[in-house]
Design a protein around this motif. Structure first.
Motif, mmCIF file in Angstrom:
data_model
loop_
_atom_site.group_PDB
_atom_site.id
_atom_site.type_symbol
_atom_site.label_atom_id
_atom_site.label_comp_id
_atom_site.label_asym_id
_atom_site.label_seq_id
_atom_site.Cartn_x
_atom_site.Cartn_y
_atom_site.Cartn_z
ATOM 1 N N GLU A 150 -12.807 -11.145 13.141
ATOM 2 C CA GLU A 150 -13.388 -12.471 12.903
ATOM 3 C C GLU A 150 -13.796 -12.607 11.444
ATOM 4 N N GLU A 151 -13.756 -13.852 10.995
ATOM 5 C CA GLU A 151 -14.069 -14.203 9.613
ATOM 6 C C GLU A 151 -15.393 -14.968 9.597
ATOM 7 N N ALA A 152 -16.265 -14.644 8.634
ATOM 8 C CA ALA A 152 -17.598 -15.243 8.594
ATOM 9 C C ALA A 152 -17.664 -16.536 7.798
ATOM 10 N N ASN A 153 -16.658 -16.841 7.013
ATOM 11 C CA ASN A 153 -16.727 -18.061 6.194
ATOM 12 C C ASN A 153 -15.445 -18.874 6.343
ATOM 13 N N GLY A 154 -15.353 -19.954 5.595
ATOM 14 C CA GLY A 154 -14.152 -20.794 5.651
ATOM 15 C C GLY A 154 -13.947 -21.375 7.032
ATOM 16 N N ARG A 155 -12.779 -21.171 7.562
ATOM 17 C CA ARG A 155 -12.447 -21.678 8.901
ATOM 18 C C ARG A 155 -13.145 -20.897 10.006
ATOM 19 N N ARG A 156 -13.750 -19.763 9.626
ATOM 20 C CA ARG A 156 -14.357 -18.848 10.603
ATOM 21 C C ARG A 156 -13.306 -18.439 11.637
ATOM 22 N N ALA A 157 -12.151 -18.049 11.110
ATOM 23 C CA ALA A 157 -11.010 -17.702 11.951
ATOM 24 C C ALA A 157 -11.278 -16.456 12.788
ATOM 25 N N VAL A 158 -10.649 -16.417 13.950
ATOM 26 C CA VAL A 158 -10.652 -15.247 14.820
ATOM 27 C C VAL A 158 -9.190 -14.868 15.022
ATOM 28 N N TYR A 159 -8.859 -13.605 14.703
ATOM 29 C CA TYR A 159 -7.486 -13.109 14.783
ATOM 30 C C TYR A 159 -7.365 -12.148 15.962
ATOM 31 N N PHE A 160 -6.470 -12.452 16.879
ATOM 32 C CA PHE A 160 -6.174 -11.599 18.023
ATOM 33 C C PHE A 160 -4.886 -10.843 17.695
ATOM 34 N N PRO A 206 -5.264 -10.442 7.819
ATOM 35 C CA PRO A 206 -6.301 -9.629 7.183
ATOM 36 C C PRO A 206 -6.883 -8.612 8.170
ATOM 37 N N VAL A 207 -7.018 -7.377 7.702
ATOM 38 C CA VAL A 207 -7.545 -6.307 8.549
ATOM 39 C C VAL A 207 -8.664 -5.595 7.796
ATOM 40 N N PRO A 208 -9.874 -5.531 8.391
ATOM 41 C CA PRO A 208 -10.973 -4.827 7.738
ATOM 42 C C PRO A 208 -10.993 -3.342 8.115
ATOM 43 N N ALA A 209 -11.654 -2.549 7.289
ATOM 44 C CA ALA A 209 -11.910 -1.155 7.642
ATOM 45 C C ALA A 209 -12.867 -1.126 8.828
ATOM 46 N N LEU A 210 -13.003 0.030 9.447
ATOM 47 C CA LEU A 210 -13.908 0.146 10.589
ATOM 48 C C LEU A 210 -15.374 0.172 10.167
ATOM 49 N N GLY A 211 -15.633 0.434 8.896
ATOM 50 C CA GLY A 211 -17.000 0.469 8.396
ATOM 51 C C GLY A 211 -17.019 0.152 6.921
ATOM 52 N N GLY A 212 -18.207 0.066 6.377
ATOM 53 C CA GLY A 212 -18.340 -0.214 4.956
ATOM 54 C C GLY A 212 -18.346 -1.701 4.672
ATOM 55 N N LEU A 213 -18.145 -2.031 3.409
ATOM 56 C CA LEU A 213 -18.186 -3.420 2.967
ATOM 57 C C LEU A 213 -16.862 -4.119 3.247
ATOM 58 N N THR A 214 -16.866 -5.013 4.214
ATOM 59 C CA THR A 214 -15.643 -5.744 4.571
ATOM 60 C C THR A 214 -15.887 -7.245 4.664
ATOM 61 N N TRP A 215 -17.049 -7.705 4.251
ATOM 62 C CA TRP A 215 -17.363 -9.132 4.335
ATOM 63 C C TRP A 215 -16.315 -9.932 3.587
ATOM 64 N N PRO A 216 -15.802 -11.004 4.090
ATOM 65 C CA PRO A 216 -16.267 -11.806 5.215
ATOM 66 C C PRO A 216 -15.617 -11.452 6.546
ATOM 67 N N LEU A 217 -14.892 -10.338 6.602
ATOM 68 C CA LEU A 217 -14.236 -9.953 7.858
ATOM 69 C C LEU A 217 -15.015 -8.850 8.556
ATOM 70 N N THR A 218 -14.937 -8.866 9.870
ATOM 71 C CA THR A 218 -15.510 -7.797 10.675
ATOM 72 C C THR A 218 -14.734 -7.724 11.992
ATOM 73 N N TRP A 219 -14.917 -6.637 12.688
ATOM 74 C CA TRP A 219 -14.292 -6.485 14.006
ATOM 75 C C TRP A 219 -15.202 -7.111 15.051
ATOM 76 N N ARG A 220 -14.708 -8.102 15.766
ATOM 77 C CA ARG A 220 -15.455 -8.609 16.917
ATOM 78 C C ARG A 220 -15.269 -7.619 18.059
ATOM 79 N N TYR A 221 -14.034 -7.145 18.220
ATOM 80 C CA TYR A 221 -13.720 -6.075 19.167
ATOM 81 C C TYR A 221 -12.837 -5.079 18.427
ATOM 82 N N ARG A 234 -4.268 -16.835 15.812
ATOM 83 C CA ARG A 234 -5.522 -17.234 15.181
ATOM 84 C C ARG A 234 -6.069 -18.488 15.856
ATOM 85 N N VAL A 235 -7.357 -18.434 16.176
ATOM 86 C CA VAL A 235 -8.075 -19.585 16.712
ATOM 87 C C VAL A 235 -9.355 -19.693 15.887
ATOM 88 N N ASP A 236 -9.597 -20.853 15.302
ATOM 89 C CA ASP A 236 -10.710 -21.016 14.374
ATOM 90 C C ASP A 236 -12.021 -21.383 15.055
#
Length: 145
Positions: free
Chosen positions: A67-77, A107-122, A41-43
């Protein structure tokens, strides 16, 4: 008389054998590190820039990055299990792994639908393709021109 419906459930995405089974079909789920993958994780903006740098290094397919849209705005590789061990990582990098007296959840989001605050950057491209930890580490310290 045929009582079975030929209609499919529109709420359920079609099953794709290439989609990893650790991706939830909807929403967000936590995955325990050390089972399917570990994570780095890199914020903040630094994490986003790192993800994009890694994508350029890999021709646009760096592996799964959340990637996370709020808080630390973390990016998980998402990296292979154990690939971050026995290496030094700079300040600002958090390893999410499992081991003796250590449990981490990613945290892992689905590929679609409501997943806020997470989304796939890649998004994941195939079942077994994860971020290469050594390339990630190299992308953390690009050579100065």
């Amino acid at each position: 008389m045929n009582t079975q419906s030929d209609e499919s459930n529109l709420d359920e995405p079609p099953l794709n054998p290439e989609v990893p089974d650790w991706i939830p079909t909807r929403g967000i789920q936590l995955r325990k590190a050390g089972v399917q993958f570990d994570a780095v994780r890199v914020d903040g903006d630094e994490g986003r820039a790192l993800a994009d740098r890694l994508a350029r290094m890999t021709g646009g397919t760096p592996g799964p990055v959340v990637e996370e849209a709020n808080g630390r705005r973390a990016v998980y590789f998402l990296v292979p299990i154990g690939s971050t061990s026995y290496r030094s990582w700079p300040d600002g990098v958090t390893r999410l792994t499992a081991g003796p007296n250590r449990v981490s959840y990613i945290p892992v989001p689905a590929l679609g639908g409501l997943t806020w605050p997470l989304t796939w950057r890649y998004r994941p491209t195939t079942r077994d393709h994860l971020v290469h930890a050594l390339l990630l580490r190299g992308a953390l310290h690009p050579e100065e021109p």
